[in-house]
Scaffold this motif. Structure first.
Motif, PDB file in Angstrom:
ATOM      1  N   THR A 631       0.807  -1.227   0.000  1.00  0.00           N
ATOM      2  CA  THR A 631       0.000   0.000   0.000  1.00  0.00           C
ATOM      3  C   THR A 631       0.839   1.275   0.000  1.00  0.00           C
ATOM      4  O   THR A 631       0.291   2.379  -0.031  1.00  0.00           O
ATOM      5  N   GLY A 632       2.161   1.158   0.031  1.00  0.00           N
ATOM      6  CA  GLY A 632       3.002   2.345   0.083  1.00  0.00           C
ATOM      7  C   GLY A 632       4.421   2.023  -0.314  1.00  0.00           C
ATOM      8  O   GLY A 632       4.685   1.039  -0.999  1.00  0.00           O
ATOM      9  N   SER A 633       5.351   2.846   0.129  1.00  0.00           N
ATOM     10  CA  SER A 633       6.743   2.667  -0.275  1.00  0.00           C
ATOM     11  C   SER A 633       7.484   1.787   0.716  1.00  0.00           C
ATOM     12  O   SER A 633       7.063   1.593   1.856  1.00  0.00           O
ATOM     13  N   VAL A 634       8.627   1.264   0.266  1.00  0.00           N
ATOM     14  CA  VAL A 634       9.469   0.456   1.138  1.00  0.00           C
ATOM     15  C   VAL A 634       9.946   1.285   2.324  1.00  0.00           C
ATOM     16  O   VAL A 634      10.050   0.781   3.448  1.00  0.00           O
ATOM     17  N   HIS A 635      10.223   2.559   2.100  1.00  0.00           N
ATOM     18  CA  HIS A 635      10.699   3.409   3.199  1.00  0.00           C
ATOM     19  C   HIS A 635       9.618   3.583   4.260  1.00  0.00           C
ATOM     20  O   HIS A 635       9.918   3.637   5.451  1.00  0.00           O
ATOM     21  N   ASP A 636       8.349   3.676   3.859  1.00  0.00           N
ATOM     22  CA  ASP A 636       7.272   3.713   4.840  1.00  0.00           C
ATOM     23  C   ASP A 636       7.165   2.373   5.562  1.00  0.00           C
ATOM     24  O   ASP A 636       6.932   2.313   6.768  1.00  0.00           O
ATOM     25  N   ALA A 637       7.328   1.287   4.803  1.00  0.00           N
ATOM     26  CA  ALA A 637       7.199  -0.045   5.385  1.00  0.00           C
ATOM     27  C   ALA A 637       8.332  -0.370   6.347  1.00  0.00           C
ATOM     28  O   ALA A 637       8.215  -1.287   7.163  1.00  0.00           O
ATOM     29  N   MET A 638       9.428   0.397   6.279  1.00  0.00           N
ATOM     30  CA  MET A 638      10.554   0.150   7.179  1.00  0.00           C
ATOM     31  C   MET A 638      10.201   0.426   8.636  1.00  0.00           C
ATOM     32  O   MET A 638      10.933   0.017   9.537  1.00  0.00           O
ATOM     33  N   TYR A 639       9.083   1.121   8.873  1.00  0.00           N
ATOM     34  CA  TYR A 639       8.643   1.305  10.255  1.00  0.00           C
ATOM     35  C   TYR A 639       8.452  -0.045  10.949  1.00  0.00           C
ATOM     36  O   TYR A 639       8.548  -0.145  12.171  1.00  0.00           O
ATOM     37  N   ALA A 640       8.150  -1.100  10.168  1.00  0.00           N
ATOM     38  CA  ALA A 640       7.918  -2.426  10.739  1.00  0.00           C
ATOM     39  C   ALA A 640       9.217  -3.171  11.040  1.00  0.00           C
ATOM     40  O   ALA A 640       9.175  -4.318  11.486  1.00  0.00           O
ATOM     41  N   ASN A 641      10.354  -2.527  10.781  1.00  0.00           N
ATOM     42  CA  ASN A 641      11.659  -3.115  11.079  1.00  0.00           C
ATOM     43  C   ASN A 641      11.804  -4.531  10.514  1.00  0.00           C
ATOM     44  O   ASN A 641      12.064  -5.489  11.251  1.00  0.00           O
ATOM     45  N   PRO A 642      11.665  -4.686   9.203  1.00  0.00           N
ATOM     46  CA  PRO A 642      11.725  -6.032   8.618  1.00  0.00           C
ATOM     47  C   PRO A 642      13.093  -6.684   8.758  1.00  0.00           C
ATOM     48  O   PRO A 642      13.201  -7.905   8.688  1.00  0.00           O
ATOM     49  N   ALA A 643      14.140  -5.882   8.953  1.00  0.00           N
ATOM     50  CA  ALA A 643      15.469  -6.482   9.083  1.00  0.00           C
ATOM     51  C   ALA A 643      15.532  -7.413  10.292  1.00  0.00           C
ATOM     52  O   ALA A 643      16.138  -8.491  10.232  1.00  0.00           O
ATOM     53  N   PHE A 644      14.893  -7.011  11.395  1.00  0.00           N
ATOM     54  CA  PHE A 644      14.875  -7.891  12.567  1.00  0.00           C
ATOM     55  C   PHE A 644      14.069  -9.149  12.285  1.00  0.00           C
ATOM     56  O   PHE A 644      14.443 -10.253  12.688  1.00  0.00           O
ATOM     57  N   GLY A 645      12.954  -8.993  11.587  1.00  0.00           N
ATOM     58  CA  GLY A 645      12.175 -10.168  11.218  1.00  0.00           C
ATOM     59  C   GLY A 645      12.980 -11.115  10.347  1.00  0.00           C
ATOM     60  O   GLY A 645      12.915 -12.341  10.506  1.00  0.00           O
ATOM     61  N   THR A 646      13.750 -10.551   9.430  1.00  0.00           N
ATOM     62  CA  THR A 646      14.577 -11.371   8.552  1.00  0.00           C
ATOM     63  C   THR A 646      15.671 -12.083   9.335  1.00  0.00           C
ATOM     64  O   THR A 646      16.022 -13.234   9.047  1.00  0.00           O
ATOM     65  N   LEU A 647      16.200 -11.412  10.334  1.00  0.00           N
ATOM     66  CA  LEU A 647      17.218 -12.015  11.190  1.00  0.00           C
ATOM     67  C   LEU A 647      16.658 -13.266  11.872  1.00  0.00           C
ATOM     68  O   LEU A 647      17.332 -14.304  11.957  1.00  0.00           O
ATOM     69  N   PHE A 648      15.423 -13.181  12.335  1.00  0.00           N
ATOM     70  CA  PHE A 648      14.782 -14.353  12.935  1.00  0.00           C
ATOM     71  C   PHE A 648      14.611 -15.462  11.905  1.00  0.00           C
ATOM     72  O   PHE A 648      14.826 -16.647  12.184  1.00  0.00           O
ATOM     73  N   LEU A 649      14.188 -15.100  10.686  1.00  0.00           N
ATOM     74  CA  LEU A 649      13.977 -16.109   9.650  1.00  0.00           C
ATOM     75  C   LEU A 649      15.249 -16.903   9.378  1.00  0.00           C
ATOM     76  O   LEU A 649      15.192 -18.108   9.114  1.00  0.00           O
ATOM     77  N   ILE A 650      16.370 -16.228   9.412  1.00  0.00           N
ATOM     78  CA  ILE A 650      17.640 -16.910   9.152  1.00  0.00           C
ATOM     79  C   ILE A 650      17.880 -17.987  10.206  1.00  0.00           C
ATOM     80  O   ILE A 650      18.286 -19.104   9.895  1.00  0.00           O
ATOM     81  N   ASP A 651      17.613 -17.653  11.466  1.00  0.00           N
ATOM     82  CA  ASP A 651      17.768 -18.652  12.530  1.00  0.00           C
ATOM     83  C   ASP A 651      16.838 -19.842  12.325  1.00  0.00           C
ATOM     84  O   ASP A 651      17.200 -20.985  12.631  1.00  0.00           O
ATOM     85  N   PHE A 652      15.659 -19.569  11.788  1.00  0.00           N
ATOM     86  CA  PHE A 652      14.677 -20.639  11.624  1.00  0.00           C
ATOM     87  C   PHE A 652      14.793 -21.354  10.273  1.00  0.00           C
ATOM     88  O   PHE A 652      13.912 -22.130   9.913  1.00  0.00           O
ATOM     89  N   GLY A 653      15.842 -21.083   9.547  1.00  0.00           N
ATOM     90  CA  GLY A 653      16.112 -21.832   8.332  1.00  0.00           C
ATOM     91  C   GLY A 653      15.323 -21.424   7.114  1.00  0.00           C
ATOM     92  O   GLY A 653      15.387 -22.098   6.078  1.00  0.00           O
ATOM     93  N   ARG A 654      14.613 -20.305   7.182  1.00  0.00           N
ATOM     94  CA  ARG A 654      13.808 -19.872   6.033  1.00  0.00           C
ATOM     95  C   ARG A 654      14.627 -18.875   5.214  1.00  0.00           C
ATOM     96  O   ARG A 654      14.305 -17.703   5.108  1.00  0.00           O
ATOM     97  N   TRP A 655      15.691 -19.391   4.611  1.00  0.00           N
ATOM     98  CA  TRP A 655      16.675 -18.521   3.985  1.00  0.00           C
ATOM     99  C   TRP A 655      16.190 -17.930   2.673  1.00  0.00           C
ATOM    100  O   TRP A 655      16.495 -16.774   2.368  1.00  0.00           O
TER     101      TRP A 655
END
Length: 980
Positions: A631-655
């Motif tokens: 619904t908007g830009s990636v910069h607006d979506a960065m409020y959700a801090n996806p980098a931390f979510g991605t960090l978790f995904l790496i631990d859980f093997g969802r590379w």
């Protein structure tokens, strides 16, 4: 040796040709890449690329060109991308068009040649849609994309190019050749940041073209004027041109020329001489074309000439004359432009300010009466021509309309540019234009929001500050409070303020309490102030947070209540805090403010993480991020801090899923700390996958974005410790951890425990080095002392269902024992493997299983158990792509003479339901498509993910269900569904 191109004749470029030819040859066999070609004007960048892409290296490729234009740099989103898509469309037959464009009809909004758009392009969908279309084209034939003069590229196109580069994968038959002029980039030019980011991505290289030597200039003279020409002419040409190929070519063609103050000035003088040699009609037509700023439809030129009383046939004859002189070209699309962009710059200098204004007015009349230009660019053209004509009212109104049109195709950078221009024009426009635009603070607020969405964060802050200056706090306190609240959060995100200050939030709260008490704005000011108190550990924080919630419920404002609940969720008890954050997120989605949605999602994820529910936290953050991107830009979506979510995904093997998110993040210039964290996460994934060069490159860029001196605690710190270990430097990892542990303990004991796990692993590896055990034990002891005096409290579960923290504790215990040289560690690794498996920490499970096998071999344990542990580690490492772990497993298997081949699979038990219960929602989606018999390509299209991501999900399905093929897992799902 010699080839014609837009920048002149090519000679002596063998060393520069080689990387371009290699790029094409590699992409033909599925090794994608990009080469950035830099140099001064006229140096031959375009002609070099043209020569190579017309040569044998590109014989199997489809080559598509997109040319960036100075005029288009701040006007038309995706300008060069639309051009190259239009080129493809002209070459493709109907069947190919249908295959490639199915589901991508919205792209007609940026490339009208594709046909009628199915509707406005959805926010966040244009970039992945274009990437998907290009991938489909490359299935039929290797694809080479040329982006010429990238110094003038619009911001949206740069984002898309970065997305393509960040998504390069083995097997992809795609390459990019990007030229740019590097001699006239201002300090704040957007290309600087883009180049810094792109250079740190894998498969990207840069070359810079230098001027010709005398031998090359002599060859050029010989080729143009014949082999019998004297050496004296070559010497004269070389002296005057300074080795600039285009200037040299012009001099040879004219057999004369005037020396200037240098090659750059001489080239301009040579171009000016070429223009002067044209007839009067042709000279005037080129002046019209130069002020057009970009390729102009011949029909528009006819209108311009007719308005001056000239006959349309003069346009055709003048273009023929200019083309014969090597100054202009007319494309197959019926648009005229210059052979080299420098010609336009030089011809424009022949016009007086009065003449420029008159031509701009003529363009305004022609464009308002002509249908030859697509509607998506008409407003941008008219805004600039009104501005050039000295009509600020027209420029102002059309700038706002151009912003609306750019927003319709998700051109966030262009929305920002147009609105910023409107703000700059405000003081020059009349009262009617101002009245039509509304309150100036609203225009500045919209412009600052657009700047934030475009990633221009410093500009966003400045425009917000200017918006506040338009508001009288006594007459309109609510507006003032809202503007100041967002400004506070932005300054924090940009690093202008290192922490949320009780003093700064207190001044906003004082204004709200005195001027608009009991309003939603008062609630939000109180909530922000309470959050600052929470971070400063002020005892009033809990009371103020509770008061904010109570007051918000009385106002009936969902926005105010969501902010208040977010703040209260930062205070214990954590179960209630999670309920607050969950309610806040639901309200935030109702309100639709990306900052509020992201803040509520982060609050919820933090509470889930505290309770040991890391996977839920990751999925929440990334689901929210994707929803905001849609619904908007990636910069607006960065409020959700996806980098931390991605960090978790790496631990859980969802590379593969992590790579998809990182690709989108890396395609945007992220200049805040979140940008550094994104690079850090990309580095971590690359290192765990065994790609050390890519990991180093990402870390280097991360450090540039967020040096350690910026704040006491850097989000990169724990990642840097693991990176040092992964790069074979355990001593350096431990030394860094000694510096960082006090900060981690003070901020988050859970993060401190994670750091302990990495430290124990590094210490154990250091202890394995000859004579280093005593040093390793001492370093680990020092880290443990900094962690705290109560080891019994480390890794304690934070809720009844928390299995994450205890699992990390088992890893720490096993590696700590390995560091201290314990005789029996197999039992510890057996426990760690089981605990990580239960917690879903896939990569850690693979590593622990390998360590279990190694301990069993060393301690002469059961060989059958060791063999199964090795196979288990190999399965996981192979599934996720953990090359270093797989390499260690294979080495141990060879040393111990243990086969890694799986024994015959046992028949599936009746526990099918239990096998499927552990699947993620996305895996269930993929499974449903497998049951329906769909191919990977069909699943990819339906879910709009790459086929490689589909393959990764299928691999996870097979591993989790113990099946061997997609047919087998589909049959398992059918049996489960049929069981009552």
């Amino acid at each position: 040796m010699l080839a014609m191109g837009a920048g002149g004749l090519q000679v002596g470029r063998d060393s520069e040709r080689e990387p371009l030819a290699a790029l094409l040859e590699n992409s033909a066999v599925g090794r994608p890449g990009a080469v950035l070609v830099a140099g001064e004007a006229g140096i031959g960048k375009t002609s070099l690329v043209a020569e190579v892409t017309c040569g044998p290296a590109a014989s199997d490729h489809m080559v598509l060109w997109g040319r960036c234009l100075r005029f288009g740099a701040d006007s038309s989103p995706f300008l060069p991308i639309g051009q190259l898509l239009a080129q493809w469309h002209r070459q493709a037959d109907e069947a190919e068009r249908a295959r490639v464009l199915t589901g991508a009809e919205q792209l007609a909004s940026i490339a009208p040649a594709l046909g009628a758009a199915s509707g406005p392009a959805e926010a966040g969908r244009v970039v992945p849609l274009v990437a998907a279309v290009l991938d489909r084209i490359a299935v039929s034939t290797p694809l080479a994309l040329v982006i010429d003069d990238a110094q003038w590229a619009d911001g949206s196109s740069l984002d898309l190019l970065a997305y393509l580069v960040a998504g390069f994968t083995e097997g992809q038959r795609l390459c990019l050749l990007i030229t740019y002029r590097d001699t006239d980039l201002d300090e704040g030019h957007r290309l600087h940041g883009w180049l810094a980011d792109a250079a740190r991505l894998p498969a990207v290289s840069r070359i810079r073209l230098e001027r010709l030597g005398f031998a090359d200039a002599e060859e050029l003279v010989s080729r143009l004027n014949g082999a019998d020409q004297s050496r004296r002419l070559a010497e004269e040409v070389f002296e005057k041109s300074g080795g600039n190929p285009y200037y040299a070519e012009l001099l040879v063609r004219a057999s004369a020329g005037r020396a200037g103050s240098g090659a750059d000035e001489g080239l301009r003088q040579a171009l000016l001489s070429s223009w002067h040699r044209l007839g009067r009609d042709a000279r005037e037509l080129l002046q019209l074309l130069a002020l057009g700023g970009r390729p102009v439809a011949v029909g528009v030129l006819d209108l311009l000439v007719a308005a001056r009383g000239g006959a349309p046939e003069r346009v055709a004859s003048s273009l023929e004359q200019a083309t014969a002189a090597g100054l202009t070209t007319v494309g197959s699309d019926g648009e005229a432009w210059f052979h080299h962009p420098l010609v336009a710059e030089v011809v424009a200098t022949t016009l007086s300010p009065t003449a420029r204004g008159r031509i701009h007015r003529e363009y305004v009349d022609a464009l308002e009466s002509s249908a030859d230009l697509a509607l998506s660019s008409r407003a941008a053209h008219l805004a600039l021509h009104h501005h050039g004509a000295g009509n600020p009212d027209g420029a102002f109104s059309w700038s706002i309309r151009a912003a609306d049109e750019a927003a319709a195709v998700s051109g966030y950078a262009e929305v920002c540019d147009h609105l910023h221009r409107a703000c700059r024009l405000w003081e020059h426009v009349g009262e009617d234009a101002r009245a039509a635009a509304g309150h100036p603070a609203d225009l500045w607020r919209r412009a600052s929001d657009a700047a934030w969405s475009a990633g221009e964060h410093v500009l966003a802050v400045r425009l917000r500050e200017e918006a506040i200056a338009f508001v009288d706090e006594h007459e309109d306190p609510a507006r003032a409070v809202r503007l100041r609240l967002r400004l506070t959060s932005w300054r924090l995100a940009c690093g202008f303020d290192t922490a949320l200050s009780v003093e700064s939030t207190g001044s906003v709260l004082e204004l709200a309490e005195s001027r608009c008490p009991g309003t939603p704005e008062h609630v939000q000011a109180l909530a922000l102030h309470a959050l600052a108190e929470v971070r400063d550990e002020e005892h009033e924080a809990v009371t103020h947070a509770a008061t904010a919630v109570e007051l918000a419920r009385r106002t009936g404002s969902p926005e105010a209540l969501a902010w208040a609940l977010c703040t209260r969720s930062h205070t214990p008890p954590w179960e209630r805090a999670l309920a607050d954050a969950t309610e806040a997120l639901a309200l935030a989605h109702e309100v639709g403010d990306p900052a509020l949605v992201g803040s509520a999602a982060v609050a919820s994820a933090n509470r889930l993480g505290i309770l040991g529910r890391d996977l839920e936290a990751a999925e929440l953050l990334l689901t929210t991020f994707r929803r905001l991107v849609d619904t908007g830009s990636v910069h607006d979506a960065m409020y959700a801090n996806p980098a931390f979510g991605t960090l978790f995904l790496i631990d859980f093997g969802r590379w593969e899923e992590a790579r998809e998110v990182l690709r989108l993040l890396l395609s945007h210039r992220l200049t805040t700390g979140l940008g550094a964290l994104t690079r850090g996460v990309a580095a971590l994934l690359a290192l765990r996958a065994g790609d050390i060069p890519a990991g180093r490159a990402h870390l280097t860029r991360a450090r540039e974005l967020c040096p350690r001196s910026v704040a006491a605690r850097n989000p990169l710190d724990p990642i840097e410790v693991e990176a040092q270990w992964a790069m074979g430097q355990p001593r350096e990892a431990l030394s860094l951890a000694v510096q960082l542990m006090p900060h981690e303990v003070s901020l988050d004991p859970g993060s401190a425990d994670e750091l302990l796990v990495i430290c124990a692993r590094a210490a154990a590896d250091l202890a394995d080095e000859p004579g280093a055990r005593e040093e390793a034990v001492a370093l680990l002891d020092k880290v443990e002392q900094q962690r705290g005096p109560e080891p019994a409290s480390w890794f304690e579960p934070t809720s009844a269902g928390d299995v994450i923290h205890p699992a990390r504790g088992t890893l720490f215990a096993a590696d700590r024992a390995r560091c201290h040289g314990a005789d029996d560690t197999a039992s510890l690794w057996r426990t760690a493997t089981a605990a990580c498996g239960e917690a879903g920490l896939v990569w850690h499970e693979a590593l622990a299983s390998y360590r279990l096998a190694r301990a069993l071999v060393v301690e002469r344990g059961p060989r059958s158990e060791a063999a199964e542990a090795l196979r288990h580690a190999a399965r996981i490492a192979s599934d996720v792509g953990a090359a270093p772990v797989l390499r260690d497993v294979e080495e141990l298997a060879r040393q111990a003479h243990m086969p890694l081949a799986e024994p015959a699979a046992a028949a599936h038990s009746s526990g099918s339901t239990e096998l499927l219960s552990g699947l993620t929602p996305r895996e269930h989606e993929v499974l449903s498509h497998l049951v329906a018999g769909r191919t990977y390509a069909e699943i990819s299209h339906a879910l709009f993910i790459s086929e490689k991501t589909v393959s990764a999900h299928v691999s996870n399905l097979l591993r989790k269900t113990g099946t061997r093929s997609r047919l087998e897992v589909a049959e398992l799902a059918r049996r489960t569904a049929a069981t009552p």
